[in-house]
Motif scaffolding. Sequence first.
Motif, PDB file in Angstrom:
ATOM      1  N   UNK A 174      -3.963  16.072 -10.985  1.00  0.00           N
ATOM      2  CA  UNK A 174      -3.489  15.041 -11.915  1.00  0.00           C
ATOM      3  C   UNK A 174      -1.971  14.925 -11.851  1.00  0.00           C
ATOM      4  N   UNK A 175      -1.273  16.057 -11.784  1.00  0.00           N
ATOM      5  CA  UNK A 175       0.192  16.037 -11.683  1.00  0.00           C
ATOM      6  C   UNK A 175       0.643  15.317 -10.418  1.00  0.00           C
ATOM      7  N   UNK A 176      -0.038  15.612  -9.317  1.00  0.00           N
ATOM      8  CA  UNK A 176       0.311  14.958  -8.054  1.00  0.00           C
ATOM      9  C   UNK A 176       0.034  13.455  -8.130  1.00  0.00           C
ATOM     10  N   UNK A 177      -1.109  13.107  -8.714  1.00  0.00           N
ATOM     11  CA  UNK A 177      -1.436  11.694  -8.870  1.00  0.00           C
ATOM     12  C   UNK A 177      -0.463  10.982  -9.791  1.00  0.00           C
ATOM     13  N   UNK A 178      -0.025  11.683 -10.851  1.00  0.00           N
ATOM     14  CA  UNK A 178       0.934  11.096 -11.789  1.00  0.00           C
ATOM     15  C   UNK A 178       2.252  10.801 -11.097  1.00  0.00           C
ATOM     16  N   UNK A 179       2.713  11.724 -10.265  1.00  0.00           N
ATOM     17  CA  UNK A 179       3.966  11.477  -9.545  1.00  0.00           C
ATOM     18  C   UNK A 179       3.840  10.254  -8.643  1.00  0.00           C
ATOM     19  N   UNK A 180       2.706  10.134  -7.950  1.00  0.00           N
ATOM     20  CA  UNK A 180       2.491   8.974  -7.081  1.00  0.00           C
ATOM     21  C   UNK A 180       2.423   7.692  -7.916  1.00  0.00           C
ATOM     22  N   UNK A 181       1.773   7.780  -9.072  1.00  0.00           N
ATOM     23  CA  UNK A 181       1.645   6.621  -9.966  1.00  0.00           C
ATOM     24  C   UNK A 181       3.013   6.164 -10.465  1.00  0.00           C
ATOM     25  N   UNK A 182       3.835   7.114 -10.908  1.00  0.00           N
ATOM     26  CA  UNK A 182       5.163   6.760 -11.408  1.00  0.00           C
ATOM     27  C   UNK A 182       6.048   6.220 -10.289  1.00  0.00           C
ATOM     28  N   UNK A 183       5.905   6.779  -9.078  1.00  0.00           N
ATOM     29  CA  UNK A 183       6.664   6.260  -7.942  1.00  0.00           C
ATOM     30  C   UNK A 183       6.296   4.810  -7.668  1.00  0.00           C
ATOM     31  N   UNK A 184       5.000   4.499  -7.804  1.00  0.00           N
ATOM     32  CA  UNK A 184       4.572   3.112  -7.597  1.00  0.00           C
ATOM     33  C   UNK A 184       5.128   2.203  -8.682  1.00  0.00           C
ATOM     34  N   UNK A 185       5.131   2.692  -9.920  1.00  0.00           N
ATOM     35  CA  UNK A 185       5.678   1.903 -11.029  1.00  0.00           C
ATOM     36  C   UNK A 185       7.151   1.576 -10.775  1.00  0.00           C
ATOM     37  N   UNK A 186       7.944   2.613 -10.481  1.00  0.00           N
ATOM     38  CA  UNK A 186       9.378   2.397 -10.272  1.00  0.00           C
ATOM     39  C   UNK A 186       9.644   1.616  -8.982  1.00  0.00           C
ATOM     40  N   UNK A 187       8.829   1.836  -7.961  1.00  0.00           N
ATOM     41  CA  UNK A 187       9.002   1.095  -6.715  1.00  0.00           C
ATOM     42  C   UNK A 187       8.725  -0.386  -6.903  1.00  0.00           C
ATOM     43  N   UNK A 188       7.632  -0.707  -7.604  1.00  0.00           N
ATOM     44  CA  UNK A 188       7.294  -2.107  -7.866  1.00  0.00           C
ATOM     45  C   UNK A 188       8.359  -2.768  -8.725  1.00  0.00           C
ATOM     46  N   UNK A 189       8.814  -2.056  -9.742  1.00  0.00           N
ATOM     47  CA  UNK A 189       9.874  -2.575 -10.595  1.00  0.00           C
ATOM     48  C   UNK A 189      11.144  -2.845  -9.795  1.00  0.00           C
ATOM     49  N   UNK A 190      11.511  -1.922  -8.896  1.00  0.00           N
ATOM     50  CA  UNK A 190      12.742  -2.060  -8.110  1.00  0.00           C
ATOM     51  C   UNK A 190      12.684  -3.281  -7.192  1.00  0.00           C
ATOM     52  N   UNK A 191      11.525  -3.514  -6.578  1.00  0.00           N
ATOM     53  CA  UNK A 191      11.375  -4.702  -5.732  1.00  0.00           C
ATOM     54  C   UNK A 191      11.515  -5.961  -6.585  1.00  0.00           C
ATOM     55  N   UNK A 192      10.913  -5.938  -7.779  1.00  0.00           N
ATOM     56  CA  UNK A 192      11.054  -7.077  -8.675  1.00  0.00           C
ATOM     57  C   UNK A 192      12.496  -7.326  -9.062  1.00  0.00           C
TER      58      UNK A 192
END
Length: 257
Positions: A19-37
């Motif tokens: 879950x911790x590993x998945x959470x890190x990947x999830x947050x990276x996707x959130x911040x990555x998507x936001x940054x592209x936006x």
Amino acid sequence: MAEYNTIRTAATGTRAAQIDEGLRAHMNKVYGTMSVGMLLTALAAWALSGLAVSDVPTPYQIGAEKWLTSLGQTLYLSPLKWVVMFAPLAFVFGFSAMVNKMSAATAQLVFYAFATVMGISLSSIFLIYTSTSIGQVFLITSIAFAGLSLYGYTTKKDLSAMGTFLIMGVIGLLVAMVVNIFLQSAAITFAVSILGVLIFAGLTAYDTQKIKTTYVQYAQSGDSEWLGKAAIMGALNLYLDFINMFMFLLQLFGNRQ
């Protein structure tokens, strides 16, 4: 029994690590998507402002040796300005209502389209404020956002109680801003800007914690499609927090042309 408890503890620890590993990947996707936006918004705003201003004299001068082009006049002086102003708001409501019917890939494309439309709506800031002050306020906002988001991610304090209060604050801000369109009060503008910074600062921490807790609650479902859309909605919320905090700070500290 001791051996069983050992196996159960090991299994629980393994699941927690996943879950911790998945959470890190999830947050990276959130911040990555936001940054592209954010990048799309900045590029759209900068490009359109460049097309809206010319050094060739026209009937509408906006500064020293700066005039509005025909495109600038259409965007900022005609009734189209209201469409440009309120299009992002309509986009947000429509996106929020339809996201459950979209695939994660479609939702991501819609978010990027929204970010571009937001850039068009914000293009006028390059006509009002100096490029230097825009850059300085953007840097201040970025540092504040990073600190607030980190706090929301790491704090053990439950921030959920802040949610209702902050949303009520946003509604109050919208009402005050609409009223001030007619009053044109400098005092109201100043008060709204200060309150806006504080409210969206709080929402940054709150939304970050909400993204984290939502992932932890639903990670065991294994629904990757739902989690993908949750990441995009999380990116949208943080994107709006950043943009609004930036705009209110710009009103407070931006140097006008």
